[in-house]
Structures are given as C-alpha cells and as structure tokens.
Design a protein around this motif. Structure first.
Motif, PDB file in Angstrom:
ATOM      1  N   UNK A 206       0.817  -1.205   0.000  1.00 56.55           N
ATOM      2  CA  UNK A 206       0.000   0.000   0.000  1.00 56.55           C
ATOM      3  C   UNK A 206       0.857   1.265   0.000  1.00 56.55           C
ATOM      4  N   UNK A 207       2.062   1.163   0.545  1.00 59.56           N
ATOM      5  CA  UNK A 207       2.960   2.317   0.612  1.00 59.56           C
ATOM      6  C   UNK A 207       3.947   2.351  -0.544  1.00 59.56           C
ATOM      7  N   UNK A 208       3.665   1.613  -1.596  1.00 50.21           N
ATOM      8  CA  UNK A 208       4.602   1.530  -2.715  1.00 50.21           C
ATOM      9  C   UNK A 208       4.898   2.903  -3.309  1.00 50.21           C
ATOM     10  N   UNK A 209       3.882   3.741  -3.444  1.00 54.06           N
ATOM     11  CA  UNK A 209       4.090   5.077  -4.015  1.00 54.06           C
ATOM     12  C   UNK A 209       5.033   5.910  -3.147  1.00 54.06           C
ATOM     13  N   UNK A 210       4.934   5.753  -1.818  1.00 53.66           N
ATOM     14  CA  UNK A 210       5.821   6.491  -0.920  1.00 53.66           C
ATOM     15  C   UNK A 210       7.243   5.968  -1.046  1.00 53.66           C
ATOM     16  N   UNK A 211       7.394   4.658  -1.184  1.00 49.07           N
ATOM     17  CA  UNK A 211       8.722   4.091  -1.393  1.00 49.07           C
ATOM     18  C   UNK A 211       9.352   4.668  -2.657  1.00 49.07           C
ATOM     19  N   UNK A 212       8.571   4.745  -3.728  1.00 49.70           N
ATOM     20  CA  UNK A 212       9.092   5.283  -4.989  1.00 49.70           C
ATOM     21  C   UNK A 212       9.496   6.740  -4.812  1.00 49.70           C
ATOM     22  N   UNK A 213       8.660   7.506  -4.126  1.00 48.17           N
ATOM     23  CA  UNK A 213       8.952   8.925  -3.894  1.00 48.17           C
ATOM     24  C   UNK A 213      10.270   9.096  -3.140  1.00 48.17           C
ATOM     25  N   UNK A 214      10.452   8.347  -2.058  1.00 49.27           N
ATOM     26  CA  UNK A 214      11.666   8.485  -1.255  1.00 49.27           C
ATOM     27  C   UNK A 214      12.880   7.983  -2.014  1.00 49.27           C
ATOM     28  N   UNK A 215      12.728   6.924  -2.812  1.00 52.10           N
ATOM     29  CA  UNK A 215      13.855   6.418  -3.601  1.00 52.10           C
ATOM     30  C   UNK A 215      14.300   7.459  -4.617  1.00 52.10           C
ATOM     31  N   UNK A 285      10.735   0.634  -9.925  1.00 50.94           N
ATOM     32  CA  UNK A 285       9.915   0.651  -8.711  1.00 50.94           C
ATOM     33  C   UNK A 285       8.551   1.311  -8.904  1.00 50.94           C
ATOM     34  N   UNK A 286       8.345   1.970 -10.032  1.00 51.04           N
ATOM     35  CA  UNK A 286       7.111   2.730 -10.213  1.00 51.04           C
ATOM     36  C   UNK A 286       5.968   1.981 -10.857  1.00 51.04           C
ATOM     37  N   UNK A 287       6.114   0.665 -11.023  1.00 52.56           N
ATOM     38  CA  UNK A 287       5.054  -0.118 -11.660  1.00 52.56           C
ATOM     39  C   UNK A 287       4.013  -0.548 -10.643  1.00 52.56           C
ATOM     40  N   UNK A 288       2.787  -0.579 -11.118  1.00 46.20           N
ATOM     41  CA  UNK A 288       1.679  -1.124 -10.333  1.00 46.20           C
ATOM     42  C   UNK A 288       1.545  -0.439  -8.979  1.00 46.20           C
ATOM     43  N   UNK A 289       1.658   0.890  -9.004  1.00 49.01           N
ATOM     44  CA  UNK A 289       1.460   1.620  -7.750  1.00 49.01           C
ATOM     45  C   UNK A 289       0.023   1.499  -7.275  1.00 49.01           C
ATOM     46  N   UNK A 290      -0.120   1.486  -5.969  1.00 49.12           N
ATOM     47  CA  UNK A 290      -1.454   1.435  -5.401  1.00 49.12           C
ATOM     48  C   UNK A 290      -2.045   2.833  -5.456  1.00 49.12           C
ATOM     49  N   UNK A 291      -3.211   2.972  -6.037  1.00 47.79           N
ATOM     50  CA  UNK A 291      -3.846   4.281  -6.145  1.00 47.79           C
ATOM     51  C   UNK A 291      -4.474   4.677  -4.796  1.00 47.79           C
TER      52      UNK A 291
END
Length: 291
Positions: A206-215, A285-291
């Motif tokens: 669920x936090x995938x988008x945040x992981x991408x942002x911080x990376x 890392x930006x694939x299939x982000x949770x909306x």
C-alpha cells in the motif's frame, strides 16, 4: 479550446513566477550549457567544441568521483528507506506519545549541514576523545578513524546523512501508514494473518508510491552531495579522495581552477546521470502503484 479574454487574468497571475523561472533558472542553465562547449576560464572563452567533455572522460578523478557518489547514494537510499520505515512502523504502533516521537526524530532535519558536520566531527573524532571511539573502546575494540580512514569515511558520511534525513522520511512513512484503511487489517485478521504477514502483504504494497517517492528524491539528493563531504574532507575529498563527489569535482574545477567550461560540462554530465537513475528508479519501482 478557444482563447478567452478572461484567461488574461490567470496569465497575469502566473507571469511573475514564469518570469522568475526564466531569469533565474532557464537562462543560467542555457548559459552554463553553452559554456560547457567553450574553453572558458572566467575571463575569456574560445569557440564551441567538445574538448571539455573529452578531457573529463579521460580524467581518472572524475570517474573516482562518480564511483564515490553512486556508492554513497546507494547506501544512503537503502538506509533512508529501511530505518525510517521500521521506525515509523514502531511509532504508529504505540498508543500514546506519537506527537512527541515525531517531534524528537524530526529535530535533526532542521539542523544545517554545517551544524551536523561539526557535531559529527566530535562524535566521530579519531581518538578516544570522540564519543563513538570512547564507546567502542569501553567495549574493548580498537579505535576507528571514522573520517580519517578511507575504509570507513564513506560509511561515516552515510550515517551522518541518515541522522539528518531520518526524521523527514519517518514522517512521510508515518503519514502513509496512518492512511492505510483499517478494514484491510481487519479482513486479514479474519483470514488468520499474523502481524508480520499484515505488514508484508498489506502495509508495504500500500505504501509503494511512498517508497518510490523516497527512492527518487533520495537518489537525486544523494547524487548532489556536497556540503557534508566538503565540511569533512575539504576540497580534495579527503581522506585520500574517498569523499570526492561529482559536485565537489565541479566545485574544484569551476571555482578553484577557474575552468568554468570544464565545471559546466561536468555539471551537465551529472544532470544526465541523475536523469538516468531517476528514470531507472521509476521504471523499476514505479510499476503497479497502489492508487
């Protein structure tokens, strides 16, 4: 869509901002790009050519700076993900004192790079007078040259950077953790999931988008590392050039050797490197982000 006279009001409001961007960002960037093709020394320049770029790619110091920068950036991004995420998970699990924990861990983020470097100079002092060496000496280990030994200097810089960014990344993760719907955890409990399974199969995806942002943000910030290595290692990136980064390389050539053309060329090579890493991060890392 046809243009309307009322649109002029909107353009009038954004015009000062666009003018500021053009004057203070776009024009200097284009001027620097033009200088990268000239043999500019701050007072005069020659015709446009690729000599600056050819000189840089043959310079071993540049490739040493690239290696140091990428190596420390990788360590900074990994530690900047793992430790803040674990810390945010722990803070989110407590029932009281969340505001206190957030304030305490965020305080290092407001300290300047210079102040942080001065503080860690005393913490990592190479003799027993330093805090860390006093601790490991009390345990029974030999003293470590945190900033004076090339074997440890990069890791010391990464630890110093982690201390400064830990609070910010923790707050970002904590905000994401608090936005995860509770019914997902309740449904997982009904299915018999334990806390570790809920953390792995619900929280992290669920936090995938945040992981991408911080990376992405962490990679860009780490690739531009300058202030901390300059404060600790000086213009040469000591010890033994182990702290020489690309931005420090640019600074040395442009403002110490007065080779503005070489410094500009190195700056645009850094821009290309950052762009490549940012696109790779988004691609991987930006694939299939949770909306």
């Amino acid at each position: 869509m046809p243009f309307k006279k009322t649109d002029l009001v909107g353009y009038a409001f954004v015009a000062p901002m666009l003018l500021g961007i053009a004057v203070f960002f776009l024009y200097p960037m284009l001027a620097s790009f033009d200088l990268s093709f000239r043999n500019a020394n701050g007072a005069a320049d020659s015709a446009r050519n690729l000599n600056n770029y050819a000189w840089i790619v043959r310079d071993p110091n540049f490739w040493s700076a690239v290696f140091n920068t990428i190596y420390m950036a990788f360590l900074s991004v990994v530690t900047g993900l793992v430790f803040p995420f674990v810390l945010a998970s722990l803070i989110n699990s407590v029932r009281w004192g969340k505001g206190l924990f957030k304030s305490v861990f965020f305080l290092p983020n407001i300290v300047s790079v210079v102040g942080t470097a001065i503080l860690f100079t005393y913490i990592f002092y190479p003799t027993e007078q330093g805090l860390m060496n006093s601790i490991i000496g009390w345990i029974g280990f030999d003293e470590i040259g945190w900033f004076s030994d090339p074997r440890y200097s990069k890791y010391s810089i990464v630890l110093m950077g982690l201390w400064g960014s830990l609070g910010y990344n923790t707050i970002i993760f904590l905000a994401g953790l608090q936005s995860v719907p509770r019914d997902l955890y309740e449904a997982a409990e009904v299915d018999g999931a334990n806390p570790v399974q809920k953390w792995w199969y619900i929280t992290i995806p669920y936090l995938r988008a945040i992981f991408v942002f911080i990376i992405v943000i962490g990679t860009i910030g780490s690739m531009k590392r300058f202030g901390d290595v300059w404060m600790i290692g000086g213009n040469a990136g000591n010890p033994n050039g182990s702290l020489l980064t690309i931005v420090l390389y640019i600074y040395r050539n442009a403002f110490e050797a007065y080779q503005i053309g070489i410094g500009s060329a190195a700056a645009f090579l850094l821009f290309v490197i950052i762009m490549i890493f940012s696109l790779l991060n988004l691609r991987i890392f930006g694939k299939n982000n949770v909306d």
